[in-house]
Every structure is written in C-alpha cells, then in structure tokens.
Design a protein around this motif. Structure first.
Motif, PDB file in Angstrom:
ATOM      1  N   LEU A 117       0.832  -1.202   0.000  1.00 45.37           N
ATOM      2  CA  LEU A 117       0.000   0.000   0.000  1.00 45.37           C
ATOM      3  C   LEU A 117       0.868   1.254   0.000  1.00 45.37           C
ATOM      4  O   LEU A 117       2.048   1.204   0.388  1.00 45.37           O
ATOM      5  CB  LEU A 117      -0.902   0.012   1.244  1.00 45.37           C
ATOM      6  CG  LEU A 117      -1.834  -1.177   1.450  1.00 45.37           C
ATOM      7  CD1 LEU A 117      -2.522  -1.063   2.799  1.00 45.37           C
ATOM      8  CD2 LEU A 117      -2.851  -1.285   0.326  1.00 45.37           C
ATOM      9  N   LEU A 136      -1.295   5.204   3.614  1.00 42.28           N
ATOM     10  CA  LEU A 136      -2.356   4.238   3.901  1.00 42.28           C
ATOM     11  C   LEU A 136      -1.855   3.137   4.833  1.00 42.28           C
ATOM     12  O   LEU A 136      -2.558   2.721   5.764  1.00 42.28           O
ATOM     13  CB  LEU A 136      -2.889   3.645   2.599  1.00 42.28           C
ATOM     14  CG  LEU A 136      -4.013   2.619   2.699  1.00 42.28           C
ATOM     15  CD1 LEU A 136      -5.162   3.145   3.537  1.00 42.28           C
ATOM     16  CD2 LEU A 136      -4.495   2.226   1.295  1.00 42.28           C
ATOM     17  N   TRP A 141      -7.920  -5.592   1.071  1.00 39.37           N
ATOM     18  CA  TRP A 141      -9.020  -4.869   0.426  1.00 39.37           C
ATOM     19  C   TRP A 141      -8.520  -3.551  -0.155  1.00 39.37           C
ATOM     20  O   TRP A 141      -8.852  -3.192  -1.286  1.00 39.37           O
ATOM     21  CB  TRP A 141     -10.133  -4.603   1.438  1.00 39.37           C
ATOM     22  CG  TRP A 141     -11.379  -4.034   0.814  1.00 39.37           C
ATOM     23  CD1 TRP A 141     -12.453  -4.740   0.351  1.00 39.37           C
ATOM     24  CD2 TRP A 141     -11.668  -2.642   0.573  1.00 39.37           C
ATOM     25  NE1 TRP A 141     -13.394  -3.882  -0.159  1.00 39.37           N
ATOM     26  CE2 TRP A 141     -12.945  -2.591  -0.043  1.00 39.37           C
ATOM     27  CE3 TRP A 141     -10.987  -1.467   0.825  1.00 39.37           C
ATOM     28  CZ2 TRP A 141     -13.540  -1.388  -0.421  1.00 39.37           C
ATOM     29  CZ3 TRP A 141     -11.573  -0.263   0.439  1.00 39.37           C
ATOM     30  CH2 TRP A 141     -12.835  -0.223  -0.162  1.00 39.37           C
ATOM     31  N   TRP A 142      -7.724  -2.830   0.601  1.00 31.49           N
ATOM     32  CA  TRP A 142      -7.190  -1.563   0.103  1.00 31.49           C
ATOM     33  C   TRP A 142      -6.216  -1.790  -1.048  1.00 31.49           C
ATOM     34  O   TRP A 142      -6.120  -0.956  -1.965  1.00 31.49           O
ATOM     35  CB  TRP A 142      -6.489  -0.806   1.231  1.00 31.49           C
ATOM     36  CG  TRP A 142      -7.438  -0.078   2.127  1.00 31.49           C
ATOM     37  CD1 TRP A 142      -7.765  -0.380   3.412  1.00 31.49           C
ATOM     38  CD2 TRP A 142      -8.195   1.091   1.797  1.00 31.49           C
ATOM     39  NE1 TRP A 142      -8.682   0.508   3.913  1.00 31.49           N
ATOM     40  CE2 TRP A 142      -8.963   1.434   2.937  1.00 31.49           C
ATOM     41  CE3 TRP A 142      -8.309   1.876   0.650  1.00 31.49           C
ATOM     42  CZ2 TRP A 142      -9.830   2.525   2.975  1.00 31.49           C
ATOM     43  CZ3 TRP A 142      -9.167   2.967   0.676  1.00 31.49           C
ATOM     44  CH2 TRP A 142      -9.912   3.288   1.825  1.00 31.49           C
ATOM     45  N   GLN A 143      -5.511  -2.913  -1.042  1.00 29.18           N
ATOM     46  CA  GLN A 143      -4.622  -3.218  -2.165  1.00 29.18           C
ATOM     47  C   GLN A 143      -5.416  -3.396  -3.460  1.00 29.18           C
ATOM     48  O   GLN A 143      -4.948  -3.038  -4.549  1.00 29.18           O
ATOM     49  CB  GLN A 143      -3.821  -4.490  -1.865  1.00 29.18           C
ATOM     50  CG  GLN A 143      -2.768  -4.818  -2.918  1.00 29.18           C
ATOM     51  CD  GLN A 143      -1.995  -6.082  -2.595  1.00 29.18           C
ATOM     52  OE1 GLN A 143      -2.460  -6.923  -1.824  1.00 29.18           O
ATOM     53  NE2 GLN A 143      -0.825  -6.231  -3.186  1.00 29.18           N
ATOM     54  N   TRP A 187     -12.185   8.452   8.243  1.00 27.92           N
ATOM     55  CA  TRP A 187     -11.368   7.472   8.950  1.00 27.92           C
ATOM     56  C   TRP A 187     -10.765   8.087  10.209  1.00 27.92           C
ATOM     57  O   TRP A 187     -10.721   7.466  11.268  1.00 27.92           O
ATOM     58  CB  TRP A 187     -10.263   6.953   8.035  1.00 27.92           C
ATOM     59  CG  TRP A 187      -9.663   5.651   8.502  1.00 27.92           C
ATOM     60  CD1 TRP A 187      -9.720   5.128   9.753  1.00 27.92           C
ATOM     61  CD2 TRP A 187      -8.931   4.721   7.710  1.00 27.92           C
ATOM     62  NE1 TRP A 187      -9.063   3.929   9.805  1.00 27.92           N
ATOM     63  CE2 TRP A 187      -8.570   3.651   8.556  1.00 27.92           C
ATOM     64  CE3 TRP A 187      -8.537   4.683   6.383  1.00 27.92           C
ATOM     65  CZ2 TRP A 187      -7.823   2.577   8.105  1.00 27.92           C
ATOM     66  CZ3 TRP A 187      -7.798   3.607   5.930  1.00 27.92           C
ATOM     67  CH2 TRP A 187      -7.449   2.560   6.778  1.00 27.92           C
ATOM     68  N   ILE A 191     -14.096  -1.401   6.927  1.00 29.13           N
ATOM     69  CA  ILE A 191     -13.634  -2.121   5.736  1.00 29.13           C
ATOM     70  C   ILE A 191     -13.697  -3.643   5.910  1.00 29.13           C
ATOM     71  O   ILE A 191     -14.055  -4.364   4.962  1.00 29.13           O
ATOM     72  CB  ILE A 191     -12.208  -1.672   5.357  1.00 29.13           C
ATOM     73  CG1 ILE A 191     -12.227  -0.210   4.897  1.00 29.13           C
ATOM     74  CG2 ILE A 191     -11.614  -2.568   4.267  1.00 29.13           C
ATOM     75  CD1 ILE A 191     -13.113   0.060   3.706  1.00 29.13           C
ATOM     76  N   HIS A 246      -8.352  -1.884  -3.972  1.00 28.14           N
ATOM     77  CA  HIS A 246      -9.124  -0.657  -4.223  1.00 28.14           C
ATOM     78  C   HIS A 246      -8.294   0.577  -3.858  1.00 28.14           C
ATOM     79  O   HIS A 246      -8.698   1.396  -3.028  1.00 28.14           O
ATOM     80  CB  HIS A 246     -10.425  -0.657  -3.401  1.00 28.14           C
ATOM     81  CG  HIS A 246     -11.285  -1.850  -3.616  1.00 28.14           C
ATOM     82  ND1 HIS A 246     -11.082  -3.055  -2.965  1.00 28.14           N
ATOM     83  CD2 HIS A 246     -12.364  -2.036  -4.420  1.00 28.14           C
ATOM     84  CE1 HIS A 246     -12.000  -3.928  -3.350  1.00 28.14           C
ATOM     85  NE2 HIS A 246     -12.793  -3.341  -4.237  1.00 28.14           N
ATOM     86  N   PRO A 247      -7.132   0.764  -4.462  1.00 27.35           N
ATOM     87  CA  PRO A 247      -6.236   1.857  -4.053  1.00 27.35           C
ATOM     88  C   PRO A 247      -6.757   3.248  -4.400  1.00 27.35           C
ATOM     89  O   PRO A 247      -6.391   4.227  -3.743  1.00 27.35           O
ATOM     90  CB  PRO A 247      -4.939   1.561  -4.813  1.00 27.35           C
ATOM     91  CG  PRO A 247      -5.393   0.777  -6.014  1.00 27.35           C
ATOM     92  CD  PRO A 247      -6.567  -0.033  -5.565  1.00 27.35           C
ATOM     93  N   ARG A 264     -10.458   9.935   4.028  1.00 29.67           N
ATOM     94  CA  ARG A 264      -9.429  10.111   5.060  1.00 29.67           C
ATOM     95  C   ARG A 264      -9.990  10.831   6.275  1.00 29.67           C
ATOM     96  O   ARG A 264      -9.658  10.511   7.420  1.00 29.67           O
ATOM     97  CB  ARG A 264      -8.236  10.868   4.465  1.00 29.67           C
ATOM     98  CG  ARG A 264      -7.540  10.108   3.334  1.00 29.67           C
ATOM     99  CD  ARG A 264      -6.170  10.675   3.044  1.00 29.67           C
ATOM    100  NE  ARG A 264      -6.233  12.025   2.484  1.00 29.67           N
ATOM    101  CZ  ARG A 264      -6.365  12.295   1.189  1.00 29.67           C
ATOM    102  NH1 ARG A 264      -6.471  11.297   0.317  1.00 29.67           N
ATOM    103  NH2 ARG A 264      -6.386  13.545   0.747  1.00 29.67           N
ATOM    104  N   TRP A 302      -8.511   5.608  -1.711  1.00 34.29           N
ATOM    105  CA  TRP A 302      -7.710   6.305  -0.708  1.00 34.29           C
ATOM    106  C   TRP A 302      -7.434   7.761  -1.092  1.00 34.29           C
ATOM    107  O   TRP A 302      -7.186   8.601  -0.238  1.00 34.29           O
ATOM    108  CB  TRP A 302      -6.408   5.555  -0.482  1.00 34.29           C
ATOM    109  CG  TRP A 302      -5.474   6.221   0.483  1.00 34.29           C
ATOM    110  CD1 TRP A 302      -4.223   6.685   0.246  1.00 34.29           C
ATOM    111  CD2 TRP A 302      -5.722   6.505   1.867  1.00 34.29           C
ATOM    112  NE1 TRP A 302      -3.656   7.230   1.360  1.00 34.29           N
ATOM    113  CE2 TRP A 302      -4.565   7.134   2.386  1.00 34.29           C
ATOM    114  CE3 TRP A 302      -6.805   6.284   2.718  1.00 34.29           C
ATOM    115  CZ2 TRP A 302      -4.472   7.546   3.707  1.00 34.29           C
ATOM    116  CZ3 TRP A 302      -6.712   6.704   4.028  1.00 34.29           C
ATOM    117  CH2 TRP A 302      -5.566   7.326   4.508  1.00 34.29           C
ATOM    118  N   SER A 345     -14.744  -6.957   3.224  1.00 38.54           N
ATOM    119  CA  SER A 345     -13.617  -7.728   2.715  1.00 38.54           C
ATOM    120  C   SER A 345     -13.856  -9.227   2.782  1.00 38.54           C
ATOM    121  O   SER A 345     -14.081  -9.786   3.857  1.00 38.54           O
ATOM    122  CB  SER A 345     -12.358  -7.374   3.522  1.00 38.54           C
ATOM    123  OG  SER A 345     -11.292  -8.225   3.198  1.00 38.54           O
TER     124      SER A 345
END
Length: 542
Positions: free
Chosen positions: A135, A139, A355-357, A372, A307, A359-360, A369, A363, A311
């Motif tokens: 990431l 992130l 999940w973030w990997q 979060w 998240i 859906h980059p 942000r 971010w 996932s």
C-alpha cells in the motif's frame, strides 16, 4: 510486491519515524498502565494464576498452579478441594507461554506485563511491514495506527496477563509467509501458533482456509495448515487435556456451548457433531442477540472504517474464531476489549490491507481520510471512557451516575495497607487470600482464593488447612454501595472471617486500614499471639 519508491520502505525491518513513535507510544503507555495496575491492586486473579504457573515452571514444575485448580471442573463443579500439584494444562494447553518463565526468574513479576505489551507492540510492527509492501506509505501508516489505537488491542494489552498475547504476532507472520511464499517461516510460525493454546488451532484453520481460497500457489500448504490445526485441536482437547482432568467438558465446553448441546462430555468432536445436527439453533445462536452481535461487529471494524465488513479476505481469515465468538454464551463472548478478540485481529487487519490493495483509488478521496480520522478518534474515545478492566480508574470514574471515583492517592494508600498485611505472611507459607491481594502472594506453592476455601489437598492428596488467611474487605468499600459484585464480595468476606474466628481454628493477628490477617491456631508462635492480643475488636469481622 509494491514498488519501494511508492511505499518508502527499503528494508524488511525499516520503520519510518511515525511508525516508531506509534509503537513506542503504545509500548510505553501500556507498560506504564500495567505497572500502575500492579501498584494499585487493579491486577487480579488471572494475573496471579499465570504468575504462579510461570513461577512453578521456573522451579521445574511446568503448568503447576493451585490457583488454576480453584477454577478447575472438579473444584467448581464437583466440589473437590483445590490441589497443589494441579496442572493448568487441563484447562488450557498454553505451552508457548511457559517460555516467559526464565524472564520471570530474572526480573520477577514485572516479566508478565513486559512480555504482554512487548508482543502486542511487535505485532503492530509486523503489520506495518506487510502493509507497507502493498500500500502507499500514508495508507499503510493509517492501518498501523488503527491497530495501535483499537480497543481490540488496547483492551487485551491492559487486562490481566493472558496466554493469547501471541495470536496477533504469529497470525500476521503466518499470513505474511503465505503471501510471500516463505515456507520455512510458515512452518515455524504455524507450529508456534498451535502451542499458544488448544483453541489457537481455530485461528490457524481460518488462515489456512484463506490461503486455500485466495493463494493458488500455496494451496497444498494451506490445506496442510487446515488439516494440522484440525488434528491438533482434536488431539489436545480429546486426549491430552482430559488426561489431566475433566475441566474441558465439565466446565469450559458446558459454559460456552451448553445452550446448543445438552451433553458435552464427548469432547470437541462430539460437540461439533451435536451442533451440526441443529442447524436452526446454530443459526439463531450466531445472530442472537441481534443488537449485541451487530454492535460487536461494528465496534471491531470501526477503527478500520468498517472495511473488514466488506472484505472477503477478512471473512475467510476470521471465519472459525468469529463463529466461536458468535455462538458462545456468556458476557465475555461479545466483548470488544477482552483478550478473546485477539483471535480476530490478524484477520481484521490483514483483510483490510488486502481490500485496500485491490481498491487503491478510493484512498485518494479526501472525505474518506477525514471519515477514517473521525472513526479512529471515536473508537479510541469509547475505549478510554469504557475504562477497560478498570485499568484507567485513576482517571476515569468507575461510575458516572452515581459518581464513584477512587483517587490515585487513595489507591496508593490501599496498596500500602495491603503490603503491610501481606508482609506478615512468611514467604513460602500456605495462604488463602482475597482476590486483589493474590498477585502479591502468588509466587509460592500453596495459595488459594478467599473466601472460596481455606482448605486444599497437598501433594499426597491429603486435605490441609492453610496457615494464613489475608483479606481486604475495606478494598471494596468505595464500590460496594453501587456495584452488586463488590457488595456481595465484601459481605462474603466478612461472614467467612467471622466464621473462622468463631470456630477457634484461626486467630486474628492484624486488622488495620481495611485489611485483616488470620493465622491458624495450631503452631502459633509467641510473637503472633502477642500481636493478636493487641489487635482488639475488628470492625471488618461480623
């Protein structure tokens, strides 16, 4: 693997300044609070139990604990007397925790909080290493911050010492090995994970399930993890632990799953079959009570901006431990700050990383942000206000309405009174002690819980009376008017003290500042008798 120029990480254990500050802040604050817990008598039964078990291990008697015997099935269910030589193995196969014993021999009781906080801190650094390779730097840092600020990590870091402190670190290392095809690391960490406790096989099973579904190149290794964990759980719970005593079936399985299966005496395998025969009851147990279940899931995922609820990786990684948490009964099943949630931490956080990997782009949205940051702040605030395990009682009231707060100065006064009372008990004498005093007396062969019992069985199996009784009925006075637990405990202690003194078996030798010390009549020395004569009437004995 991510480009190092994108993540800013150039070496396997290279940590940027914000990560170092997060880890150091978590370590220092949690260790300071743990030290305060010990100093203010906030550490209680489990702290003493593990202290005695590790002390006995350092003496060459692994797993031995009379305090663990007090919680065993034969004592709690069968009415037997606690035993000196009882092995905690009958309740939990926590072989890995025994490696803390040499540290205990070196620095004493401080070894427990040091190991507890260190392992949870190290797990966050491994999480950073995994996230930073996949990431963007900012992130990965946010996910690491979510770990250190989460109630699911802070809570277990602040409670009594426990044997689940290994789960985040080893869980992260197992998944890292699956992600990066490190077979040597996978084998070593998987074996260590099984040695944490008998039920840690459930976590390993879920990690293997995730690898089987999501890591095509590691499917055979993942299937091996699932098989190994399944066999291990059946072996330990079906043969090793029952060979020690019947606590697993008589107490633990009955307490957690008695609402689903009437007869749990057949062990884990029979329990699994019994649950599968009642699919509707099983489904109802998973979702009931709906409000508590939903609140549990939301609270766990709040620091990660919910998240994990989206996932697939998180679902697979937490499948077995989450299933157990949802179908279990009792107040501890759905508590976000109790040690049991540590089995869910690897799946929650690594599932979020993956999940973030995938859906980059999301971010890059500023409102994400900001939300979060708000979620992290809210989660931390709720954790602190909740005062997990009363570890923050010096700052946070035990009750807001009505207002109940014991000032730090009063806590230290209580500690001084406790130390004065405890100092009267010879170093290796047998003793029955009140719960907040147990960690001060645990490094000995015979210590049991007062007022539960003042009798035990020695190594030959013969019943004996303890030589000393140490109680602190005054400890409960600030909370007794508000909380039933403290009120009932204080009343039970006073009645038990009265019964012992009236029987003539025990002599009052100390009554000061809410503490009471009794000594068994047989074999009293002159100094004790003289001290007893000067005590006078004790207001804490009814």
């Amino acid at each position: 693997m991510s480009d190092p120029s994108l993540t800013g990480v150039s070496a396997p254990w290279s940590f940027p300044r914000p990560v170092i500050l997060l880890a150091a802040g978590f370590f220092l604050l949690c260790l300071a609070i743990q030290i305060w817990r010990l100093e203010s008598l906030s550490a209680t039964y489990d702290q003493a139990l593990f202290l005695q078990e590790l002390w006995s291990t350092a003496q060459g008697r692994p797993f031995e604990s009379s305090l663990s015997s007090v919680l065993s099935g034969p004592v709690k269910v069968g009415g037997e007397l606690p035993r000196i030589g009882y092995l905690h193995l009958g309740q939990h196969a926590n072989a890995l925790t025994l490696i803390v014993a040499p540290l205990l021999a070196l620095i004493g009781s401080w070894a427990l909080p040091l190991a507890q906080v260190s392992l949870l801190t190290a797990a966050g650094l491994v999480l950073w290493r995994i996230a930073s390779r996949r990431l963007p730097h900012s992130l990965a840092l946010r996910i690491t911050a979510a770990y250190y600020l989460s109630g699911a990590v802070i809570g277990p870091a602040l409670e009594n010492f426990h044997d689940l402190i290994w789960l985040p670190l080893l869980g992260f290392l197992v998944v890292e090995a699956l992600l990066e095809d490190r077979r040597g690391q996978l084998i070593i960490t998987a074996l260590l994970l099984l040695l944490v406790r008998e039920d840690s096989g459930l976590l390993l099973f879920s990690l293997g399930l995730w690898g089987l579904v999501r890591r095509p190149g590691m499917r055979w290794m993942s299937a091996g993890l699932m098989l190994m964990s399944f066999v291990w759980v059946l072996l330990v719970t079906g043969w090793i632990q029952p060979a020690v005593d019947s606590s697993l079936s008589d107490r633990f399985l009955q307490e957690k799953f008695g609402h689903l299966v009437e007869d749990v005496s057949g062990g884990t395998f029979a329990l699994m079959l019994g649950m599968l025969r009642q699919p509707l009851a099983l489904l109802q147990a998973i979702v009931s009570p709906p409000g508590s279940t939903l609140g549990f899931l939301l609270a766990l995922s709040l620091p990660l901006l919910f998240i994990p609820l989206l996932s697939v990786d998180s679902l697979l990684l937490v499948a077995a431990p989450l299933f157990i948490a949802l179908v279990s009964q009792g107040r501890s099943a759905l508590s976000v700050t109790l040690r049991y949630v540590l089995a869910l931490v690897p799946g929650l956080y690594l599932g979020a990383v993956l999940w973030w990997q995938a859906h980059p782009v999301i971010w890059s949205r500023r409102w994400i942000r900001r939300c979060w940051t708000g979620a992290l702040s809210l989660g931390l605030l709720l954790t602190l206000v909740g005062n997990p395990h009363r570890s923050l009682s010096a700052l946070v009231p035990d009750s807001f309405s009505p207002w109940v707060h014991v000032p730090p100065a009063e806590m230290l006064d209580r500690r001084a009174a406790a130390l004065e009372a405890v100092a009267m008990v010879p170093e290796q004498a047998s003793v029955s002690a009140d719960t907040p005093l147990l960690p001060l007396l645990a490094q000995r062969d015979v210590v049991i819980r007062f007022p539960k019992s003042v009798r035990y069985r020695d190594r030959d199996g013969d019943p004996q009376d303890v030589d000393w009784v140490v109680a602190f009925p005054g400890f409960y006075s600030p909370l007794a008017p508000v909380f039933d637990l403290e009120h009932n405990q204080q009343r039970s202690i006073r009645r038990a003290l009265n019964k012992l003194t009236e029987s003539g078996d025990y002599q009052l030798v100390h009554c000061r500042k809410g503490t009471v010390v009794l000594q068994r009549q047989r074999g009293l020395v002159g100094s004790a008798l003289n001290n007893a004569g000067s005590v006078g009437a004790c207001p804490w004995i009814e």
